[in-house]
Enzyme design. Structure first.
Site, PDB file in Angstrom:
ATOM      1  N   SER A 141       0.976  -1.554   0.120  1.00 10.84           N
ATOM      2  CA  SER A 141      -0.372  -0.219  -0.237  1.00 10.84           C
ATOM      3  C   SER A 141       1.291   1.656   0.163  1.00 10.84           C
ATOM      4  O   SER A 141       2.151   1.314   1.095  1.00 10.84           O
ATOM      5  CB  SER A 141      -0.849   0.047   1.348  1.00 10.84           C
ATOM      6  N   TYR A 154      -3.406  -0.037   9.943  1.00  9.50           N
ATOM      7  CA  TYR A 154      -3.127  -0.612   8.936  1.00  9.50           C
ATOM      8  C   TYR A 154      -1.680   0.378   8.288  1.00  9.50           C
ATOM      9  O   TYR A 154      -0.973  -0.536   7.969  1.00  9.50           O
ATOM     10  CB  TYR A 154      -4.210  -0.003   8.155  1.00  9.50           C
TER      11      TYR A 154
END
Length: 338
Positions: A141, A154
């Site tokens: 990501s 996250y």
């Protein structure tokens, strides 16, 4: 993708990037092993891939539990004889300040996103070493390269995934025929934002620019047969990473107001665990509701906030001071005492 009907195992295959990837491989004639926590959602994913001509095996598993990952790999080998490509795209998200997110939610996000990635990688590499090679593709990501508030679990997990990917790439140099690739998307139009645990009060949404999951899937498929150290998917990713690394004071001043503006919707949400602890099959789909239509209002506000805060920071710098977000500027003498 080379070879005759390769076998591809995909985690997180019932929704978002994983589902888009499964459909892309299905169109190319691959045999598929679809892995996700929800047997119900996997069934729907399998139907869509079968309709595209693929032979499909579903293997419900929680990648945070190593035994279920090993069972999925065993089922794949029993059905197809070997596995040629493994794609790990399974992930969960939690919104909220670090102190507001319940510890069990924080820990479970890390268990899925980081420990789960390690479980899948371990099973894949053992299989590839025994079977003559293969491709392991990890979905990272943009948030594995920068830091943003209200997404602490996250961000922490994806930083770990990026570190693990580099270690595996180095170690794979001594494994014949084994390739490890990392694909790092920015904002993607998937249901993950609405499915996320939420303790910030507003439903999350992907920050602009928003890409369709098919674009990330295409990057994943393109990595087969050719190791990609880190394939970034997202028009603004490199600029954002450059700002994080080269202009940390400016980035720190901008990131909180920009996250509130661009990554939090105006849809109120009561505190809930989302799909972190248990799957929510009703909310799983390839696409979310975040196409490019909603970005027009955000763009003008983003420019205004970015311009105002960056201008204040740069004015402070030109005056020989460091702008400290949320506090007063510091003099050179104060900086020396830090």
């Amino acid at each position: 993708m080379t070879g005759d009907r390769p076998t591809v195992l995909i985690t997180g295959a019932s929704s978002g990037i994983g589902l888009a990837t499964a459909r892309d491989f299905a169109r190319r004639g691959a045999r598929l092993v679809l892995v996700s926590r929800s047997a119900e959602a996997l069934g729907a994913a399998a139907e869509s891939c079968t309709a595209l001509g693929a032979e499909v095996l579903t293997a419900p598993a929680d990648i945070g539990v190593a035994a279920t990952v090993d069972a999925a790999f065993d089922a794949a080998v029993a059905r197809f004889g070997r596995i040629d490509v493994v794609v790990n795209s399974a992930a969960t998200v939690a919104y909220g300040r670090f102190v507001d997110v319940p510890p069990e939610i924080f820990d479970r996000v890390l268990r899925t996103n980081l420990t789960g990635t390690a479980n899948v990688a371990r099973a894949a590499l053992k299989h590839f070493e025994a079977g003559g090679g293969g491709d392991l593709i990890l979905v990272g990501s943009l948030l594995g390269k920068i830091a943003v508030p209200t997404m602490g679990s996250y961000v922490t997990g994806k930083w770990g995934v990026h570190g693990l990917a580099r270690i595996l790439q180095l170690e794979a140099r001594a494994m014949d025929g084994v390739r490890v690739s990392l694909v790092s998307p920015g904002g993607v139009d998937t249901p993950v934002y609405a499915q996320a645990a939420n303790y910030v009060g507003w439903e999350g949404r992907p920050p602009p620019p928003v890409d369709p999951p098919e674009k990330v899937a295409a990057a994943i498929v393109a990595a087969v047969g050719r190791q990609r150290r880190d394939r970034s998917v997202g028009l603004a990713n490199e600029v954002i990473v450059l700002g994080f690394r080269a202009l940390p004071a400016v980035f720190d001043a901008l990131v909180t107001p920009l996250v509130k503006l661009a990554a939090h919707s105006r849809t109120p949400v009561s505190p809930w665990a989302g799909n972190v602890l248990e799957p929510q099959p009703a909310g799983e789909a390839e696409h979310g509701k975040w196409g490019r239509h909603w970005l027009r209002g955000v763009t003008a506000g983003t420019v205004a906030v970015a311009g105002g805060v960056a201008g204040a920071v740069l004015r402070g710098r030109s005056a020989g001071q460091d702008a400290v977000p949320g506090g007063a500027a510091q003099t050179p003498a104060e900086r020396t005492r830090r």
